[in-house]
Design a protein around this motif. Structure first.
Motif, PDB file in Angstrom:
ATOM      1  N   ASP A 226       0.803  -1.220   0.000  1.00  0.00           N
ATOM      2  CA  ASP A 226       0.000   0.000   0.000  1.00  0.00           C
ATOM      3  C   ASP A 226       0.843   1.282   0.000  1.00  0.00           C
ATOM      4  O   ASP A 226       0.326   2.375   0.193  1.00  0.00           O
ATOM      5  CB  ASP A 226      -0.966   0.003   1.184  1.00  0.00           C
ATOM      6  N   THR A 227       2.126   1.168  -0.230  1.00  0.00           N
ATOM      7  CA  THR A 227       3.003   2.334  -0.257  1.00  0.00           C
ATOM      8  C   THR A 227       2.702   3.192  -1.488  1.00  0.00           C
ATOM      9  O   THR A 227       2.792   2.717  -2.607  1.00  0.00           O
ATOM     10  CB  THR A 227       4.490   1.925  -0.278  1.00  0.00           C
ATOM     11  N   ARG A 228       2.350   4.460  -1.239  1.00  0.00           N
ATOM     12  CA  ARG A 228       2.093   5.395  -2.339  1.00  0.00           C
ATOM     13  C   ARG A 228       3.255   6.347  -2.536  1.00  0.00           C
ATOM     14  O   ARG A 228       3.424   6.913  -3.602  1.00  0.00           O
ATOM     15  CB  ARG A 228       0.822   6.194  -2.075  1.00  0.00           C
ATOM     16  N   LEU A 229       4.027   6.536  -1.472  1.00  0.00           N
ATOM     17  CA  LEU A 229       5.108   7.502  -1.543  1.00  0.00           C
ATOM     18  C   LEU A 229       6.274   6.999  -0.704  1.00  0.00           C
ATOM     19  O   LEU A 229       6.104   6.642   0.457  1.00  0.00           O
ATOM     20  CB  LEU A 229       4.641   8.862  -1.012  1.00  0.00           C
ATOM     21  N   LEU A 230       7.435   6.941  -1.301  1.00  0.00           N
ATOM     22  CA  LEU A 230       8.662   6.598  -0.603  1.00  0.00           C
ATOM     23  C   LEU A 230       9.648   7.727  -0.860  1.00  0.00           C
ATOM     24  O   LEU A 230       9.956   8.034  -2.012  1.00  0.00           O
ATOM     25  CB  LEU A 230       9.241   5.268  -1.104  1.00  0.00           C
ATOM     26  N   VAL A 231      10.108   8.352   0.186  1.00  0.00           N
ATOM     27  CA  VAL A 231      11.054   9.453   0.060  1.00  0.00           C
ATOM     28  C   VAL A 231      12.458   8.904   0.283  1.00  0.00           C
ATOM     29  O   VAL A 231      12.740   8.313   1.324  1.00  0.00           O
ATOM     30  CB  VAL A 231      10.752  10.571   1.075  1.00  0.00           C
ATOM     31  N   VAL A 232      13.299   9.080  -0.699  1.00  0.00           N
ATOM     32  CA  VAL A 232      14.712   8.706  -0.598  1.00  0.00           C
ATOM     33  C   VAL A 232      15.477  10.018  -0.598  1.00  0.00           C
ATOM     34  O   VAL A 232      15.460  10.756  -1.578  1.00  0.00           O
ATOM     35  CB  VAL A 232      15.154   7.809  -1.778  1.00  0.00           C
TER      36      VAL A 232
ATOM     37  N   GLU B 212       5.831  23.931  -1.101  1.00  0.00           N
ATOM     38  CA  GLU B 212       6.144  23.739  -2.524  1.00  0.00           C
ATOM     39  C   GLU B 212       6.082  22.255  -2.906  1.00  0.00           C
ATOM     40  O   GLU B 212       5.532  21.893  -3.944  1.00  0.00           O
ATOM     41  CB  GLU B 212       7.532  24.288  -2.849  1.00  0.00           C
ATOM     42  N   VAL B 213       6.633  21.394  -2.054  1.00  0.00           N
ATOM     43  CA  VAL B 213       6.633  19.959  -2.342  1.00  0.00           C
ATOM     44  C   VAL B 213       5.210  19.411  -2.318  1.00  0.00           C
ATOM     45  O   VAL B 213       4.815  18.650  -3.203  1.00  0.00           O
ATOM     46  CB  VAL B 213       7.543  19.192  -1.352  1.00  0.00           C
ATOM     47  N   VAL B 214       4.433  19.790  -1.319  1.00  0.00           N
ATOM     48  CA  VAL B 214       3.053  19.318  -1.224  1.00  0.00           C
ATOM     49  C   VAL B 214       2.258  19.764  -2.442  1.00  0.00           C
ATOM     50  O   VAL B 214       1.499  18.977  -3.023  1.00  0.00           O
ATOM     51  CB  VAL B 214       2.389  19.788   0.093  1.00  0.00           C
ATOM     52  N   ASN B 215       2.426  21.001  -2.856  1.00  0.00           N
ATOM     53  CA  ASN B 215       1.724  21.484  -4.055  1.00  0.00           C
ATOM     54  C   ASN B 215       2.098  20.659  -5.275  1.00  0.00           C
ATOM     55  O   ASN B 215       1.240  20.252  -6.054  1.00  0.00           O
ATOM     56  CB  ASN B 215       2.034  22.961  -4.317  1.00  0.00           C
ATOM     57  N   ALA B 216       3.379  20.401  -5.433  1.00  0.00           N
ATOM     58  CA  ALA B 216       3.839  19.644  -6.598  1.00  0.00           C
ATOM     59  C   ALA B 216       3.386  18.185  -6.523  1.00  0.00           C
ATOM     60  O   ALA B 216       2.917  17.620  -7.512  1.00  0.00           O
ATOM     61  CB  ALA B 216       5.355  19.731  -6.711  1.00  0.00           C
ATOM     62  N   LEU B 217       3.516  17.581  -5.353  1.00  0.00           N
ATOM     63  CA  LEU B 217       3.145  16.171  -5.202  1.00  0.00           C
ATOM     64  C   LEU B 217       1.641  15.948  -5.305  1.00  0.00           C
ATOM     65  O   LEU B 217       1.198  14.873  -5.712  1.00  0.00           O
ATOM     66  CB  LEU B 217       3.639  15.612  -3.879  1.00  0.00           C
TER      67      LEU B 217
ATOM     68  N   SER C  96      -0.401  17.051  -7.416  1.00  0.00           N
ATOM     69  CA  SER C  96      -0.775  16.747  -8.801  1.00  0.00           C
ATOM     70  C   SER C  96      -0.149  15.431  -9.267  1.00  0.00           C
ATOM     71  O   SER C  96      -0.775  14.659  -9.984  1.00  0.00           O
ATOM     72  CB  SER C  96      -0.363  17.885  -9.730  1.00  0.00           C
ATOM     73  N   VAL C  97       1.056  15.135  -8.823  1.00  0.00           N
ATOM     74  CA  VAL C  97       1.727  13.902  -9.232  1.00  0.00           C
ATOM     75  C   VAL C  97       1.017  12.680  -8.655  1.00  0.00           C
ATOM     76  O   VAL C  97       0.840  11.668  -9.331  1.00  0.00           O
ATOM     77  CB  VAL C  97       3.210  13.908  -8.786  1.00  0.00           C
ATOM     78  N   LEU C  98       0.590  12.780  -7.394  1.00  0.00           N
ATOM     79  CA  LEU C  98      -0.045  11.651  -6.727  1.00  0.00           C
ATOM     80  C   LEU C  98      -1.566  11.705  -6.784  1.00  0.00           C
ATOM     81  O   LEU C  98      -2.234  10.894  -6.173  1.00  0.00           O
ATOM     82  CB  LEU C  98       0.399  11.589  -5.260  1.00  0.00           C
ATOM     83  N   ASP C  99      -2.103  12.675  -7.499  1.00  0.00           N
ATOM     84  CA  ASP C  99      -3.553  12.824  -7.602  1.00  0.00           C
ATOM     85  C   ASP C  99      -4.201  12.981  -6.231  1.00  0.00           C
ATOM     86  O   ASP C  99      -5.187  12.319  -5.909  1.00  0.00           O
ATOM     87  CB  ASP C  99      -4.158  11.599  -8.299  1.00  0.00           C
ATOM     88  N   LEU C 100      -3.638  13.850  -5.430  1.00  0.00           N
ATOM     89  CA  LEU C 100      -4.173  14.084  -4.096  1.00  0.00           C
ATOM     90  C   LEU C 100      -5.131  15.261  -4.128  1.00  0.00           C
ATOM     91  O   LEU C 100      -4.963  16.191  -4.904  1.00  0.00           O
ATOM     92  CB  LEU C 100      -3.038  14.418  -3.112  1.00  0.00           C
ATOM     93  N   SER C 101      -6.104  15.240  -3.302  1.00  0.00           N
ATOM     94  CA  SER C 101      -7.017  16.369  -3.152  1.00  0.00           C
ATOM     95  C   SER C 101      -6.566  17.154  -1.936  1.00  0.00           C
ATOM     96  O   SER C 101      -6.878  16.807  -0.804  1.00  0.00           O
ATOM     97  CB  SER C 101      -8.446  15.887  -2.973  1.00  0.00           C
ATOM     98  N   LEU C 102      -5.808  18.200  -2.173  1.00  0.00           N
ATOM     99  CA  LEU C 102      -5.301  19.026  -1.093  1.00  0.00           C
ATOM    100  C   LEU C 102      -5.785  20.451  -1.274  1.00  0.00           C
ATOM    101  O   LEU C 102      -6.019  20.886  -2.413  1.00  0.00           O
ATOM    102  CB  LEU C 102      -3.763  19.020  -1.092  1.00  0.00           C
TER     103      LEU C 102
END
Length: 148
Positions: free
Chosen positions: A26-32, A116-121, A123-129
């Motif tokens: 169920d991992t949607r995001l992994l930050v490296v 900035e990261v949340v705004n960009a992510l 759209s990438v992750l199709d999040l409703s923020l």
């Protein structure tokens, strides 16, 4: 002495093991995170990449303060920077910065960078923020400003 300014100092098997351990069905995001996170070996596995670019003096000051906070002798880091850090950054980091999908100004506040990261992510992750101001950055210690 380990030259942390050179990607050859990385233990790639440990990096891969850590990434494998962090991924679940169920991992949607992994930050490296790290100086060399945009190297082809890692970037080829990523859907999206971010670069936080900061001036050399700010990078050095932050690292020195971090080492002092950890109780370490900052002299070791300072000598390493003088011996390898500047050239290592130019040789190994600058060339891979262009591989990022988003480059952030590392002199901005953490709050601005996260926004900035949340705004960009979103759209990438199709999040409703909720919508927030994008592209605004106030360097640490300065009042936020808007672009006109």
């Amino acid at each position: 002495m380990i030259d942390y300014s050179n990607p050859q100092s990385l233990d790639w098997s440990r990096v891969q093991t850590a990434m494998d351990a962090a991924v679940h069905p169920d991992t949607r995001l992994l930050v490296v995170e790290g100086t060399f996170a945009l190297l082809p070996a890692l970037r080829s596995l990523a859907r999206w990449g971010i670069c936080v670019d900061a001036p050399a003096d700010l990078r050095l000051a932050r690292k020195t303060l971090r080492k002092i906070g950890e109780g370490a002798d900052p002299e070791i880091s300072l000598r390493g920077y003088l011996a390898h850090g500047r050239t290592g950054h130019t040789q190994h980091v600058v060339p891979i910065q262009s591989k990022a999908d988003l480059t952030l100004d590392g002199s901005c506040t953490t709050d601005d960078l996260v926004r900035e990261v949340v705004n960009a992510l979103s759209s990438v992750l199709d999040l409703s923020l909720p919508a927030t101001a994008s592209g605004l950055c106030s360097p640490a210690g300065e009042q936020p400003h808007s672009r006109t």
